[in-house]
Design an enzyme around this catalytic site. Sequence first.
Site, PDB file in Angstrom:
ATOM      1  N   ASP A  49       3.732  -0.034  16.931  1.00  0.00           N
ATOM      2  CA  ASP A  49       4.757   1.018  16.838  1.00  0.00           C
ATOM      3  C   ASP A  49       4.167   2.269  16.181  1.00  0.00           C
ATOM      4  O   ASP A  49       4.837   3.305  16.093  1.00  0.00           O
ATOM      5  CB  ASP A  49       6.024   0.521  16.126  1.00  0.00           C
ATOM      6  CG  ASP A  49       5.782   0.105  14.687  1.00  0.00           C
ATOM      7  OD1 ASP A  49       4.610   0.030  14.269  1.00  0.00           O
ATOM      8  OD2 ASP A  49       6.774  -0.141  13.965  1.00  0.00           O
ATOM      9  N   SER A  50       2.894   2.197  15.769  1.00  0.00           N
ATOM     10  CA  SER A  50       2.175   3.405  15.325  1.00  0.00           C
ATOM     11  C   SER A  50       2.157   4.432  16.451  1.00  0.00           C
ATOM     12  O   SER A  50       1.858   5.599  16.216  1.00  0.00           O
ATOM     13  CB  SER A  50       0.750   3.055  14.895  1.00  0.00           C
ATOM     14  OG  SER A  50       0.085   2.322  15.904  1.00  0.00           O
ATOM     15  N   GLU A 120       7.325  -7.213  11.326  1.00  0.00           N
ATOM     16  CA  GLU A 120       6.961  -7.021   9.921  1.00  0.00           C
ATOM     17  C   GLU A 120       7.859  -7.859   9.017  1.00  0.00           C
ATOM     18  O   GLU A 120       9.042  -8.053   9.310  1.00  0.00           O
ATOM     19  CB  GLU A 120       7.098  -5.534   9.539  1.00  0.00           C
ATOM     20  CG  GLU A 120       6.090  -4.645  10.246  1.00  0.00           C
ATOM     21  CD  GLU A 120       6.161  -3.185   9.815  1.00  0.00           C
ATOM     22  OE1 GLU A 120       6.871  -2.858   8.832  1.00  0.00           O
ATOM     23  OE2 GLU A 120       5.498  -2.357  10.479  1.00  0.00           O
ATOM     24  N   GLU A 187      -2.042  -5.839   5.891  1.00  0.00           N
ATOM     25  CA  GLU A 187      -2.309  -4.391   5.881  1.00  0.00           C
ATOM     26  C   GLU A 187      -2.385  -3.835   4.464  1.00  0.00           C
ATOM     27  O   GLU A 187      -1.496  -4.072   3.632  1.00  0.00           O
ATOM     28  CB  GLU A 187      -1.229  -3.625   6.674  1.00  0.00           C
ATOM     29  CG  GLU A 187      -1.499  -2.121   6.662  1.00  0.00           C
ATOM     30  CD  GLU A 187      -0.713  -1.301   7.674  1.00  0.00           C
ATOM     31  OE1 GLU A 187      -0.001  -1.887   8.519  1.00  0.00           O
ATOM     32  OE2 GLU A 187      -0.829  -0.067   7.620  1.00  0.00           O
TER      33      GLU A 187
END
Length: 288
Positions: A49-50, A120, A187
């Site tokens: 989704d970046s 996430e 991350e």
Amino acid sequence: MSAQNETRRLAAPDIRARKGGEPLVCLTSYHAHTARIVDTYCDVILVGDSLGMVMHGLETTIPVTLDMMILQGHAVMRGSKRALVVVDMPFGTYEASKEQAFASAARVMKETGCGAIKLEGGRRMRETIAFLVERGVPVMGHVGLTPQAINTIGSFRAQGRDEGDWAPIEADARAVADAGAFAVVLEAIAEPLGRRITAQVPIPTIGIGASVACDGQILVLEDMLGLSPRVPKFVKRFGELGPSIEQAVQSYAQEVRARTFPSADHVYPMRKPTVTKLPERAKGPSRA
Ligand code: KIV
């Protein structure tokens, strides 16, 4: 088997089986053309989704929609044939309930043909991950810095840099593994924590700003190609495409203005007229 089917696409269990083995090579891609290149060298292509920030210039990933992910996921599937394609679930499409998560994930898988989804969250997503996996949706987890939580965490800063903060992040990674995820992205966490979680969980850890000890690594393609104007500390620029793209665009603009492009090589000449041969006249007595 036909020649077209000879390349078998990697599936989530193939990636799961690589725990502790040769490092998993993962990159993001959002387009068919880049997917074609990445596919040759990578085990996993993430349609992250970046893309909201990289393709659309958004400040965060929050506004990204399921339709945006499906469109680019489909493009990446068309451009690749070997890597496992994982599509990110955008904010607001899976957190409300496990049923909402299943409906969104099923749409993504049916409409793109991808092999897995990523979401996430750690402990809070345990039940949802188990629900999806039981119903045939392979899930990649994502813990540590979770960019979709930007409005509650306040900034994109590294997590677990004080040992006192490790326990919840470790518990998140374990929860994702216990729930049945086939891999987990770590991350922006302190290096020793990345190493420790990798030793603790039975599934591959995919590091992005975590540790070289992770079972694999991932970067955003445009970041490592030198196309993104601002990048986090964990990005190594493996290329500098920005200046060469600028150089090419500048040359194009100059040639268009000078009317040297298009040249004879880049235009279509008329076809040469075809000469039709007439039949020879039958010889007869001359009138002369
Ligand atoms: O959206 C994305 O590109 C990601 C990677 C940074 C792991 O989630």
